[in-house]
Design an enzyme around this catalytic site. Structure first.
Site, PDB file in Angstrom:
ATOM      1  N   ARG A  16       4.352   4.142 -20.486  1.00 48.86           N
ATOM      2  CA  ARG A  16       3.550   5.330 -20.800  1.00 48.86           C
ATOM      3  C   ARG A  16       2.635   5.690 -19.620  1.00 48.86           C
ATOM      4  NH1 ARG A  16      -1.408   7.519 -20.649  1.00 48.86           N
ATOM      5  NH2 ARG A  16      -2.284   5.483 -21.242  1.00 48.86           N
ATOM      6  N   ASP A  17       1.611   4.906 -19.385  1.00 46.71           N
ATOM      7  CA  ASP A  17       0.652   5.213 -18.326  1.00 46.71           C
ATOM      8  C   ASP A  17       1.313   5.145 -16.954  1.00 46.71           C
ATOM      9  OD1 ASP A  17      -1.745   5.821 -17.137  1.00 46.71           O
ATOM     10  OD2 ASP A  17      -2.636   3.846 -17.396  1.00 46.71           O
ATOM     11  N   HIS A 206      -8.839  -2.565 -18.211  1.00 47.58           N
ATOM     12  CA  HIS A 206      -7.759  -1.750 -17.642  1.00 47.58           C
ATOM     13  C   HIS A 206      -8.172  -1.354 -16.219  1.00 47.58           C
ATOM     14  CE1 HIS A 206      -4.629   1.604 -18.189  1.00 47.58           C
ATOM     15  NE2 HIS A 206      -5.201   1.889 -17.029  1.00 47.58           N
ATOM     16  N   HIS A 208      -7.190  -0.072 -12.204  1.00 42.73           N
ATOM     17  CA  HIS A 208      -6.300   0.520 -11.207  1.00 42.73           C
ATOM     18  C   HIS A 208      -6.610  -0.136  -9.864  1.00 42.73           C
ATOM     19  CE1 HIS A 208      -4.573   4.164 -13.393  1.00 42.73           C
ATOM     20  NE2 HIS A 208      -5.264   3.497 -14.289  1.00 42.73           N
ATOM     21  N   CYS A 239      -3.339   8.770 -12.641  1.00 39.35           N
ATOM     22  CA  CYS A 239      -3.783   9.663 -13.709  1.00 39.35           C
ATOM     23  C   CYS A 239      -3.698  11.086 -13.198  1.00 39.35           C
ATOM     24  CB  CYS A 239      -5.219   9.343 -14.132  1.00 39.35           C
ATOM     25  SG  CYS A 239      -5.852  10.456 -15.407  1.00 39.35           S
ATOM     26  N   ASN A 248      -1.708   1.594 -11.629  1.00 39.98           N
ATOM     27  CA  ASN A 248      -2.296   0.482 -12.358  1.00 39.98           C
ATOM     28  C   ASN A 248      -2.001  -0.815 -11.612  1.00 39.98           C
ATOM     29  OD1 ASN A 248      -2.982   1.708 -15.207  1.00 39.98           O
ATOM     30  ND2 ASN A 248      -0.952   2.483 -14.675  1.00 39.98           N
TER      31      ASN A 248
END
Length: 286
Positions: A16-17, A206, A208, A239, A248
């Site tokens: 997803r991300d 989370h 990056h 993003c 990420n």
């Protein structure tokens, strides 16, 4: 004396991300192969897709098909930006749903055309409805350290936003360094406060890797008591609403570091590399 957990849970966000920022559309078959390879490696929690408008995130246009065809193993999260997305996800049988709000109002306005306060208010009733249906709710807190538009965010503002969601009854907070500018000291400080403030809520970090400090930030968060981390196999991601944000932190790097420290993850490193090899030919970030 360094205090570290014996086990850590990895929440894989690559499907997803990781893929949402890819300019070239990745075919559904390749996404499904990636998801299955990750599951084979031992991933038990994963963001598999997002129910968003294809107009804004074309990569997620196949959310219905993904949900219809994946093997339901462990926790499989879908991201939903609003009530319509939640309804679509529920229709497709999703029982783990993620919502998101940035600490930064400017970020939210660029992303969802609402201030932080407006975004939170809009989510109250839908979250209550999800909880009434025994759906696991994960609140993703974006720009918890820095915003590409506003710069450094106040730690009190982060705690306050997290408290709003905890009081709504969400099961988990995924707190994100969206632009990858946090330092290990900032990581330790914020996550120590979050663990103390919300002892009964799952806290996930989370990170990056924009400034190549994601692993250091994870190490700092581990010492703060965090034992759940989002990561993306292959380091995919970014993003679309955060200029300059790179991928990420790579799942394979995180797992390798944890294993070297004697921390169990339940993930097979060789099979994880195979999962990266499955998706690598189909994405621009290798």
């Amino acid at each position: 004396m360094i205090s570290l957990p014996n086990t850590v849970t990895i929440i894989e966000v690559g499907p997803r991300d990781g893929l949402q920022n890819e300019k070239n559309y990745v075919k559904t078959e390749h996404k499904l192969a990636y998801i299955r390879a990750l599951q084979a490696a031992g991933i038990t929690e994963m963001e598999v897709t997002s129910f968003v408008s294809p107009k804004w995130v074309p990569q997620m246009a196949d959310a219905n098909e993904i949900m219809a065809r994946i093997d339901r193993l462990g926790k499989q999260f879908v991201l939903t930006p609003n009530e319509r997305g939640m309804e679509n996800a529920k229709t497709m049988g999703a029982d783990h749903i993620a919502v998101f709000v940035g600490v930064s109002s400017t970020f939210n306005q660029k992303n969802i055309n609402k201030t932080t306060a407006e975004a939170v208010e809009q989510l109250r009733a839908p979250i209550a409805e999800l909880l009434n249906h025994n759906i696991f709710v994960r609140a993703c807190i974006s720009t918890a350290f820095y915003c590409p538009y506003e710069g450094k965010q106040g730690i009190d503002d982060v705690i306050s936003l997290c408290r709003e969601f905890v009081e709504m009854g969400v099961h988990e907070l995924s707190v994100a360094d969206t632009v990858g500018k946090a330092s290990p000291l900032e990581s330790y400080t914020l996550f120590s406060l979050l663990k103390k403030e919300f002892p009964d809520t799952l806290i996930t970090a989370h990170f990056h890797d924009t400034e190549k400090m994601a692993l250091a930030n994870i190490f700092a968060a581990l010492q703060a008591g965090v034992d759940r981390f989002d990561s993306s196999a292959g380091g995919l991601g970014g993003c679309p609403f955060a200029p300059g944000a790179t991928g990420n932190v790579a799942t394979e790097r995180v797992v390798h570091m944890l294993h070297r420290m004697g921390i169990a993850t339940g993930i097979d490193e060789d099979l994880l590399k195979e999962a990266v090899a499955v998706i690598s030919p189909h994405v621009s970030i290798h």
